[in-house]
Write a protein that holds these residues in place. Structure first.
Motif, PDB file in Angstrom:
ATOM      1  N   VAL A   7       0.847  -1.181   0.000  1.00 51.82           N
ATOM      2  CA  VAL A   7       0.000   0.000   0.000  1.00 51.82           C
ATOM      3  C   VAL A   7       0.891   1.243   0.000  1.00 51.82           C
ATOM      4  N   VAL A   8       0.728   2.085  -1.012  1.00 49.91           N
ATOM      5  CA  VAL A   8       1.510   3.314  -1.141  1.00 49.91           C
ATOM      6  C   VAL A   8       0.694   4.465  -0.567  1.00 49.91           C
ATOM      7  N   GLN A   9       1.255   5.185   0.409  1.00 51.88           N
ATOM      8  CA  GLN A   9       0.576   6.338   0.995  1.00 51.88           C
ATOM      9  C   GLN A   9       0.724   7.533   0.051  1.00 51.88           C
ATOM     10  N   LEU A  10      -0.377   8.252  -0.160  1.00 54.32           N
ATOM     11  CA  LEU A  10      -0.388   9.393  -1.075  1.00 54.32           C
ATOM     12  C   LEU A  10      -1.104  10.573  -0.432  1.00 54.32           C
ATOM     13  N   ASP A  11      -0.963  11.725  -1.046  1.00 51.15           N
ATOM     14  CA  ASP A  11      -1.732  12.915  -0.664  1.00 51.15           C
ATOM     15  C   ASP A  11      -1.921  13.729  -1.938  1.00 51.15           C
ATOM     16  N   ARG A  12      -2.935  13.340  -2.713  1.00 53.80           N
ATOM     17  CA  ARG A  12      -3.209  13.983  -3.998  1.00 53.80           C
ATOM     18  C   ARG A  12      -4.686  14.321  -4.079  1.00 53.80           C
ATOM     19  N   HIS A  13      -4.992  15.330  -4.849  1.00 57.28           N
ATOM     20  CA  HIS A  13      -6.382  15.749  -5.008  1.00 57.28           C
ATOM     21  C   HIS A  13      -6.849  15.475  -6.426  1.00 57.28           C
ATOM     22  N   TYR A  14      -8.052  14.935  -6.516  1.00 59.10           N
ATOM     23  CA  TYR A  14      -8.682  14.623  -7.797  1.00 59.10           C
ATOM     24  C   TYR A  14     -10.105  15.166  -7.783  1.00 59.10           C
ATOM     25  N   THR A  15     -10.615  15.470  -8.967  1.00 62.40           N
ATOM     26  CA  THR A  15     -11.998  15.899  -9.115  1.00 62.40           C
ATOM     27  C   THR A  15     -12.778  14.743  -9.714  1.00 62.40           C
ATOM     28  N   ASP A  16     -13.912  14.396  -9.086  1.00 63.87           N
ATOM     29  CA  ASP A  16     -14.719  13.293  -9.608  1.00 63.87           C
ATOM     30  C   ASP A  16     -15.623  13.790 -10.739  1.00 63.87           C
ATOM     31  N   LYS A  17     -16.419  12.902 -11.308  1.00 58.46           N
ATOM     32  CA  LYS A  17     -17.238  13.269 -12.471  1.00 58.46           C
ATOM     33  C   LYS A  17     -18.337  14.270 -12.142  1.00 58.46           C
ATOM     34  N   GLY A  19     -17.637  16.877 -10.139  1.00 57.96           N
ATOM     35  CA  GLY A  19     -16.936  18.111  -9.812  1.00 57.96           C
ATOM     36  C   GLY A  19     -16.510  18.231  -8.363  1.00 57.96           C
ATOM     37  N   VAL A  20     -16.686  17.161  -7.574  1.00 55.24           N
ATOM     38  CA  VAL A  20     -16.294  17.163  -6.160  1.00 55.24           C
ATOM     39  C   VAL A  20     -14.812  16.814  -6.057  1.00 55.24           C
ATOM     40  N   VAL A  21     -14.073  17.622  -5.300  1.00 55.55           N
ATOM     41  CA  VAL A  21     -12.647  17.354  -5.097  1.00 55.55           C
ATOM     42  C   VAL A  21     -12.493  16.361  -3.947  1.00 55.55           C
ATOM     43  N   VAL A  22     -11.791  15.260  -4.209  1.00 51.96           N
ATOM     44  CA  VAL A  22     -11.524  14.243  -3.203  1.00 51.96           C
ATOM     45  C   VAL A  22     -10.021  14.181  -2.956  1.00 51.96           C
ATOM     46  N   ARG A  23      -9.631  13.648  -1.790  1.00 49.81           N
ATOM     47  CA  ARG A  23      -8.204  13.519  -1.462  1.00 49.81           C
ATOM     48  C   ARG A  23      -7.833  12.040  -1.494  1.00 49.81           C
ATOM     49  N   VAL A  24      -6.976  11.680  -2.441  1.00 49.11           N
ATOM     50  CA  VAL A  24      -6.483  10.306  -2.529  1.00 49.11           C
ATOM     51  C   VAL A  24      -5.407  10.143  -1.474  1.00 49.11           C
ATOM     52  N   ILE A  25      -5.601   9.134  -0.606  1.00 48.23           N
ATOM     53  CA  ILE A  25      -4.669   8.952   0.511  1.00 48.23           C
ATOM     54  C   ILE A  25      -3.777   7.720   0.353  1.00 48.23           C
ATOM     55  N   ALA A  26      -4.174   6.782  -0.535  1.00 48.69           N
ATOM     56  CA  ALA A  26      -3.358   5.574  -0.683  1.00 48.69           C
ATOM     57  C   ALA A  26      -3.740   4.817  -1.949  1.00 48.69           C
ATOM     58  N   TYR A  27      -2.812   3.946  -2.358  1.00 49.37           N
ATOM     59  CA  TYR A  27      -3.050   3.043  -3.477  1.00 49.37           C
ATOM     60  C   TYR A  27      -2.658   1.629  -3.035  1.00 49.37           C
ATOM     61  N   ASP A  28      -3.595   0.717  -3.117  1.00 51.06           N
ATOM     62  CA  ASP A  28      -3.385  -0.683  -2.755  1.00 51.06           C
ATOM     63  C   ASP A  28      -2.928  -1.419  -4.012  1.00 51.06           C
ATOM     64  N   ARG A  29      -1.627  -1.652  -4.116  1.00 49.09           N
ATOM     65  CA  ARG A  29      -1.050  -2.263  -5.329  1.00 49.09           C
ATOM     66  C   ARG A  29      -1.597  -3.657  -5.642  1.00 49.09           C
ATOM     67  N   PRO A  30      -1.588  -4.588  -4.682  1.00 48.88           N
ATOM     68  CA  PRO A  30      -2.038  -5.949  -5.009  1.00 48.88           C
ATOM     69  C   PRO A  30      -3.479  -6.011  -5.523  1.00 48.88           C
ATOM     70  N   ASN A  31      -4.343  -5.168  -4.979  1.00 50.81           N
ATOM     71  CA  ASN A  31      -5.753  -5.193  -5.366  1.00 50.81           C
ATOM     72  C   ASN A  31      -6.118  -4.118  -6.387  1.00 50.81           C
TER      73      ASN A  31
END
Length: 61
Positions: A7-17, A19-31
Motif C-alpha cells: 500500500v503506497v501512501q499518497l496525498d493527492r487531489h482529484y476531481t470526480d465526475k 466536480g467534487v474534489v476528493v483527497r487520494v490517501i493511498a493506493y493498494d497495489r495488489p488489489n
C-alpha cells in the motif's frame, strides 16, 4: 532485492465526475484499489484503479 510496500501512501487531489474534489490517501497495489476521502464523509472510500482513471481528473498538478 528491495521489496515494495503493498500500500503506497499518497496525498493527492482529484476531481470526480460530479466536480467534487476528493483527497487520494493511498493506493493498494495488489488489489489495484485507490483509497480516498470525500469532503464531509468520515470513512475511507475505495474504487478500482480503472474506475478512478476513467472518472477522475488530477486537480493538483
Amino acid at each position: 532485492m528491495m521489496s515494495r510496500d503493498p500500500v503506497v501512501q499518497l496525498d493527492r487531489h482529484y476531481t470526480d465526475k460530479r466536480g467534487v474534489v476528493v483527497r487520494v490517501i493511498a493506493y493498494d497495489r495488489p488489489n489495484q484499489q485507490v483509497i480516498f476521502m470525500r469532503p464531509g464523509y468520515e470513512h475511507e472510500c475505495m474504487l478500482p484503479l480503472w474506475q478512478v482513471e476513467k472518472h477522475f481528473t488530477r486537480a493538483d498538478e
